[in-house]
Design an enzyme around this catalytic site. Structure first.
Site, PDB file in Angstrom:
ATOM      1  N   ASN A   1      17.336   1.918 -42.310  1.00 48.12           N
ATOM      2  CA  ASN A   1      17.541   3.085 -43.175  1.00 48.12           C
ATOM      3  C   ASN A   1      19.024   3.341 -43.358  1.00 48.12           C
ATOM      4  O   ASN A   1      19.831   3.104 -42.459  1.00 48.12           O
ATOM      5  CB  ASN A   1      16.821   4.318 -42.620  1.00 48.12           C
ATOM      6  CG  ASN A   1      17.683   5.095 -41.644  1.00 48.12           C
ATOM      7  OD1 ASN A   1      18.495   5.931 -42.034  1.00 48.12           O
ATOM      8  ND2 ASN A   1      17.523   4.797 -40.350  1.00 48.12           N
ATOM      9  N   ALA A   2      19.345   3.824 -44.557  1.00 52.87           N
ATOM     10  CA  ALA A   2      20.711   4.267 -44.842  1.00 52.87           C
ATOM     11  C   ALA A   2      20.578   5.553 -45.651  1.00 52.87           C
ATOM     12  O   ALA A   2      20.936   5.619 -46.819  1.00 52.87           O
ATOM     13  CB  ALA A   2      21.481   3.204 -45.618  1.00 52.87           C
TER      14      ALA A   2
ATOM     15  N   GLY B   1      21.891   8.577 -44.855  1.00 58.12           N
ATOM     16  CA  GLY B   1      23.203   9.228 -44.989  1.00 58.12           C
ATOM     17  C   GLY B   1      23.153  10.737 -44.849  1.00 58.12           C
ATOM     18  O   GLY B   1      23.794  11.450 -45.617  1.00 58.12           O
ATOM     19  N   LEU B   2      22.394  11.232 -43.872  1.00 58.57           N
ATOM     20  CA  LEU B   2      22.347  12.666 -43.542  1.00 58.57           C
ATOM     21  C   LEU B   2      22.101  13.550 -44.761  1.00 58.57           C
ATOM     22  O   LEU B   2      22.877  14.451 -45.064  1.00 58.57           O
ATOM     23  CB  LEU B   2      23.626  13.117 -42.816  1.00 58.57           C
ATOM     24  CG  LEU B   2      24.006  12.391 -41.536  1.00 58.57           C
ATOM     25  CD1 LEU B   2      25.127  13.138 -40.826  1.00 58.57           C
ATOM     26  CD2 LEU B   2      22.826  12.215 -40.585  1.00 58.57           C
TER      27      LEU B   2
ATOM     28  N   CYS C   1      28.611   9.342 -36.629  1.00 62.16           N
ATOM     29  CA  CYS C   1      29.132   9.702 -37.954  1.00 62.16           C
ATOM     30  C   CYS C   1      30.553   9.160 -38.060  1.00 62.16           C
ATOM     31  O   CYS C   1      31.289   9.155 -37.067  1.00 62.16           O
ATOM     32  CB  CYS C   1      29.184  11.218 -38.117  1.00 62.16           C
ATOM     33  SG  CYS C   1      27.593  12.023 -38.006  1.00 62.16           S
TER      34      CYS C   1
ATOM     35  N   LYS D   1      24.539  12.406 -28.418  1.00 54.73           N
ATOM     36  CA  LYS D   1      23.674  11.291 -28.827  1.00 54.73           C
ATOM     37  C   LYS D   1      24.510  10.033 -29.027  1.00 54.73           C
ATOM     38  O   LYS D   1      25.425   9.998 -29.853  1.00 54.73           O
ATOM     39  CB  LYS D   1      22.913  11.635 -30.100  1.00 54.73           C
ATOM     40  CG  LYS D   1      21.943  10.518 -30.475  1.00 54.73           C
ATOM     41  CD  LYS D   1      20.925  10.972 -31.467  1.00 54.73           C
ATOM     42  CE  LYS D   1      19.972   9.840 -31.817  1.00 54.73           C
ATOM     43  NZ  LYS D   1      19.037  10.215 -32.855  1.00 54.73           N
TER      44      LYS D   1
ATOM     45  N   ILE E   1      18.626   5.890 -28.006  1.00 55.27           N
ATOM     46  CA  ILE E   1      19.728   5.350 -28.753  1.00 55.27           C
ATOM     47  C   ILE E   1      19.631   5.769 -30.225  1.00 55.27           C
ATOM     48  O   ILE E   1      18.530   5.929 -30.755  1.00 55.27           O
ATOM     49  CB  ILE E   1      19.742   3.788 -28.696  1.00 55.27           C
ATOM     50  CG1 ILE E   1      18.404   3.219 -29.160  1.00 55.27           C
ATOM     51  CG2 ILE E   1      20.127   3.304 -27.339  1.00 55.27           C
ATOM     52  CD1 ILE E   1      18.363   1.701 -29.324  1.00 55.27           C
ATOM     53  N   ASN E   2      20.803   5.965 -30.835  1.00 57.10           N
ATOM     54  CA  ASN E   2      20.799   6.064 -32.290  1.00 57.10           C
ATOM     55  C   ASN E   2      20.606   4.643 -32.838  1.00 57.10           C
ATOM     56  O   ASN E   2      20.568   3.685 -32.073  1.00 57.10           O
ATOM     57  CB  ASN E   2      22.110   6.690 -32.787  1.00 57.10           C
ATOM     58  CG  ASN E   2      21.875   7.507 -34.064  1.00 57.10           C
ATOM     59  OD1 ASN E   2      21.091   7.103 -34.920  1.00 57.10           O
ATOM     60  ND2 ASN E   2      22.553   8.633 -34.181  1.00 57.10           N
TER      61      ASN E   2
ATOM     62  N   GLY F   1      12.519   1.426 -34.785  1.00 58.67           N
ATOM     63  CA  GLY F   1      11.171   0.917 -34.567  1.00 58.67           C
ATOM     64  C   GLY F   1      11.123  -0.037 -33.380  1.00 58.67           C
ATOM     65  O   GLY F   1      12.113  -0.192 -32.648  1.00 58.67           O
TER      66      GLY F   1
HETATM   67  C1  LIG Z   1      14.930   7.645 -41.604  1.00 61.76           C
HETATM   68  C2  LIG Z   1      15.734   7.946 -40.372  1.00 61.76           C
HETATM   69  C3  LIG Z   1      16.643   9.002 -40.391  1.00 61.76           C
HETATM   70  C4  LIG Z   1      17.399   9.301 -39.253  1.00 61.76           C
HETATM   71  N1  LIG Z   1      18.257  10.362 -39.285  1.00 61.76           N
HETATM   72  C5  LIG Z   1      18.945  10.701 -38.158  1.00 61.76           C
HETATM   73  C6  LIG Z   1      19.763  11.863 -38.126  1.00 61.76           C
HETATM   74  O1  LIG Z   1      19.820  12.656 -39.088  1.00 61.76           O
HETATM   75  N2  LIG Z   1      20.466  12.100 -36.990  1.00 61.76           N
HETATM   76  C7  LIG Z   1      20.393  11.305 -35.881  1.00 61.76           C
HETATM   77  O2  LIG Z   1      21.039  11.590 -34.875  1.00 61.76           O
HETATM   78  N3  LIG Z   1      19.582  10.214 -35.873  1.00 61.76           N
HETATM   79  C8  LIG Z   1      18.870   9.899 -36.978  1.00 61.76           C
HETATM   80  N4  LIG Z   1      18.023   8.817 -36.955  1.00 61.76           N
HETATM   81  C9  LIG Z   1      17.888   8.023 -35.709  1.00 61.76           C
HETATM   82  C10 LIG Z   1      16.654   8.453 -34.897  1.00 61.76           C
HETATM   83  O3  LIG Z   1      16.774   9.807 -34.490  1.00 61.76           O
HETATM   84  C11 LIG Z   1      16.447   7.570 -33.633  1.00 61.76           C
HETATM   85  O4  LIG Z   1      17.587   7.689 -32.815  1.00 61.76           O
HETATM   86  C12 LIG Z   1      16.243   6.091 -33.955  1.00 61.76           C
HETATM   87  O5  LIG Z   1      15.536   5.909 -35.174  1.00 61.76           O
HETATM   88  C13 LIG Z   1      15.490   5.346 -32.841  1.00 61.76           C
HETATM   89  O6  LIG Z   1      14.182   5.856 -32.664  1.00 61.76           O
HETATM   90  P1  LIG Z   1      12.860   5.233 -33.396  1.00 61.76           P
HETATM   91  O7  LIG Z   1      12.929   3.743 -33.242  1.00 61.76           O
HETATM   92  O8  LIG Z   1      11.698   5.874 -32.694  1.00 61.76           O
HETATM   93  O9  LIG Z   1      12.943   5.663 -34.838  1.00 61.76           O
HETATM   94  C14 LIG Z   1      17.243   8.505 -38.076  1.00 61.76           C
HETATM   95  C15 LIG Z   1      16.337   7.444 -38.067  1.00 61.76           C
HETATM   96  C16 LIG Z   1      15.574   7.167 -39.182  1.00 61.76           C
HETATM   97  C17 LIG Z   1      14.581   6.024 -39.114  1.00 61.76           C
END
Ligand SMILES: Cc1cc2nc3c(=O)[nH]c(=O)nc-3n(C[C@H](O)[C@H](O)[C@H](O)COP(=O)(O)O)c2cc1C
Length: 324
Positions: free
Chosen positions: A70-71, A73-74, A131, A168, A194-195, A220
């Site tokens: 994903n990209a 971008g907040l 960020c 984070k 992890i992010n 994922g």
């Molecule tokens: C679509 C999407 C949007 C995300 N937006 C943010 C965000 O706004 N802030 C943040 O700290 N992490 C963001 N993340 C990261 C997730 O919070 C998480 O750290 C990461 O996806 C790993 O967990 P997962 O594999 O269960 O998704 C985002 C992830 C995805 C897939």
């Protein structure tokens, strides 16, 4: 006997260890039609920014063999709308809310923290350090321990004393323990990891990058071993610091793995995109799994994999003492 699923983020008690991962459930309203948000340990919001943001150009998502890129971008309405509409909506429903914040400068993170400090209904603040720092040629804060610590110290200094500040972390660093330590030294009450690590895919039909932004965050099941490794290393180095673990959690078993590595809270992200009930299902599966293994309390499983094989379980307080 039911398993005692309570856990702590700093001094804040959560009824159970399951939360949403930032950015994967917006500010909760969409999920509320599927289950009562008060039944999960906490709801973590998308990263809130000072100004409204439209996010990055499309396409912003791409499938990968065992996860997604994903990209986004907040994308979001900015802090004013969050405080006017979204946070009061959560507070009215007594949802324990972890507010994620994102910024491009230390001053921006600090200004966000100032806006949140007196807002009712903030259970904790999670500082999204992934960020770009616009004062350092766009170098991501999370890749630099000193820059991360500066953000955390500044947020901590303006945030109400009873609201835990969570840093984070990104796995895209050579030594996550040194960044974790810098954040704790800067005043972080807890860490989350992890992010998304940075990835990329190319559409072989168009023969161009699949994402408009070219690179994007991988999430994922593909990232779960990376998450387990990061939680393991940080818990080994800083056993008394609460960790929110995340990365590819799809089942109670996956959550249990992160707990055994050292997480006391587990966030569910990508799983929510195909199963909006995932948090409740994972909570039930985790509880069943703990009961089947004879645990009376979730806390006894936190970091258990660090113990030599055959050693008895020990309590969280023992873990805290061992770090002194
Ligand atoms: C679509 C999407 C949007 C995300 N937006 C943010 C965000 O706004 N802030 C943040 O700290 N992490 C963001 N993340 C990261 C997730 O919070 C998480 O750290 C990461 O996806 C790993 O967990 P997962 O594999 O269960 O998704 C985002 C992830 C995805 C897939």
């Amino acid at each position: 006997m039911p398993v005692d699923m309570r856990t702590y983020l700093g001094h804040v008690e959560l009824v159970n260890p399951i939360t949403t991962a930032a950015g994967c459930a917006a500010s909760g309203a969409e999920l509320a039609q599927f289950f009562d948000l008060g039944r999960i340990g906490a709801l973590t919001t998308r990263s809130i920014t000072m100004a409204p943001r439209a996010g990055r150009p499309t396409p912003r998502m791409a499938e990968t063999p065992s996860g997604m890129l994903n990209a986004v971008g907040l994308q979001g309405p900015g802090v004013d709308a969050f405080l006017e509409r979204e946070l009061p909506w959560l507070a009215q429903r007594s949802v324990r809310t972890v507010v994620s914040i994102g910024g491009g400068t230390v001053a921006e993170y600090t200004a966000l923290a100032r806006r949140l400090t007196d807002a009712p209904g903030v259970t904790a603040v999670e500082v999204n350090l992934s960020c770009p720092n616009i004062e350092d040629r766009g170098r991501v804060f999370a890749r630099d321990g000193a820059a991360s610590a500066e953000v955390i110290a500044s947020v901590r200094s303006v945030m109400r004393y009873d609201v835990p500040v969570v840093a984070k972390l990104s796995p895209d660093v050579p030594d996550i323990v040194s960044v974790a330590r810098a954040c704790v030294d800067g005043g972080a009450d807890a860490l989350s990891m992890i992010n998304n690590p940075l990835g990329m895919s190319i559409d072989t039909e168009t023969m161009r990058p699949a994402l408009a932004a070219v690179t994007g965050g991988l999430s994922g099941p593909a990232v779960r071993p990376l998450a387990v490794r990061c939680v393991w290393q940080v818990h080994a180095a800083l056993p008394s610091v609460p960790i929110i673990g995340m990365g590819g959690v799809l089942t109670g078993r996956d959550a249990f793995e992160l707990i055994l590595a050292g997480a006391c809270v587990v966030a569910v992200g990508t799983a929510l995109f195909h199963d909006p009930y995932a948090c409740m299902r994972i909570l039930r599966e985790l509880e069943e799994l703990l009961a089947a293994r004879g645990f009376n309390r979730l806390a006894d499983a936190v970091g258990l994999a660090h113990r030599p094989p055959g050693a008895s379980t020990r309590h969280r307080t023992d873990l805290e003492e061992s770090s002194l």
